[in-house]
Motif scaffolding. Structure first.
Motif, short mmCIF file in Angstrom:
data_model
loop_
_atom_site.label_atom_id
_atom_site.label_comp_id
_atom_site.label_asym_id
_atom_site.label_seq_id
_atom_site.Cartn_x
_atom_site.Cartn_y
_atom_site.Cartn_z
N UNK A 1 0.90 -1.13 0.11
CA UNK A 1 -0.02 -0.12 0.04
C UNK A 1 0.68 1.35 0.08
N UNK A 2 0.30 2.31 -0.35
CA UNK A 2 1.34 3.66 -0.32
C UNK A 2 1.81 3.87 1.03
N UNK B 1 2.23 1.61 3.32
CA UNK B 1 3.37 0.84 3.73
C UNK B 1 4.60 1.40 2.98
N UNK B 2 4.62 1.78 1.81
CA UNK B 2 5.75 2.12 1.35
C UNK B 2 6.23 3.63 1.96
N UNK B 3 5.42 4.27 2.08
CA UNK B 3 5.80 5.83 2.76
C UNK B 3 6.35 5.58 4.06
N UNK B 4 5.54 4.66 5.02
CA UNK B 4 6.17 4.31 6.35
C UNK B 4 7.46 3.67 6.18
N UNK B 5 7.55 2.78 5.60
CA UNK B 5 8.87 2.02 5.24
C UNK B 5 10.04 3.16 4.95
N UNK B 6 9.66 3.80 4.01
CA UNK B 6 10.75 4.88 3.46
C UNK B 6 11.16 5.94 4.57
N UNK B 7 10.01 6.45 5.49
CA UNK B 7 10.39 7.59 6.40
C UNK B 7 10.92 6.93 7.71
#
Length: 135
Positions: free
Chosen positions: A5-6, A8-14
């Motif tokens: 999910x967007x 999940x990707x944003x949280x992982x990156x951040x």
């Protein structure tokens, strides 16, 4: 790799970026700049409110990022441990996915494994005494 999910990707990156050295250095620089500007703004309530509000917002958001990262890591560890249990001859397969069981089932499994460990320790102590007695 599966599409995530967007969020999940944003949280992982951040969460990855937040753990890097440049993030800490940036935070230190922000605090130093804030402290240096104190005399310029007369150490006013507004000046204090800026750092308080900024850190509160960042902390609030980081709680969710950290929790997401921790949940993901925990799930991955459980999958890896379940595979080790499954692949290990003589392991109790009922321990697979034990994290999904009730508190009572967890306590029962813990007690059973404690008994096995205690029995193993007792046997090891007895073997040690026999070896020492033969000397």
């Amino acid at each position: 790799m599966a599409e995530s999910s967007p969020f999940a990707r944003a949280a992982q990156w951040a969460s990855h970026q937040a753990g890097r050295s440049w993030a800490f250095i940036t935070a230190v620089v922000v605090v130093v700049v804030w402290a240096v500007t104190g005399p310029i703004f007369g150490f006013s309530d507004t000046w204090q409110l800026v750092i308080n509000t900024g850190t509160t917002i960042i902390t609030f958001l980081m709680v969710f990022l950290i929790q997401h990262a921790q949940n993901r890591d925990t799930q991955a560890i459980h999958v890896k441990l379940d595979e080790l249990i499954r692949a290990t001859k003589g392991a109790h397969n009922r321990l697979i996915a034990l994290e999904d069981q009730s508190e009572e089932e967890l306590a029962a499994a813990r007690l059973e494994l404690r008994r096995v460990a205690d029995a193993g320790n007792a046997a090891a102590e007895q073997a040690k005494r026999l070896v020492e007695a033969k000397r």
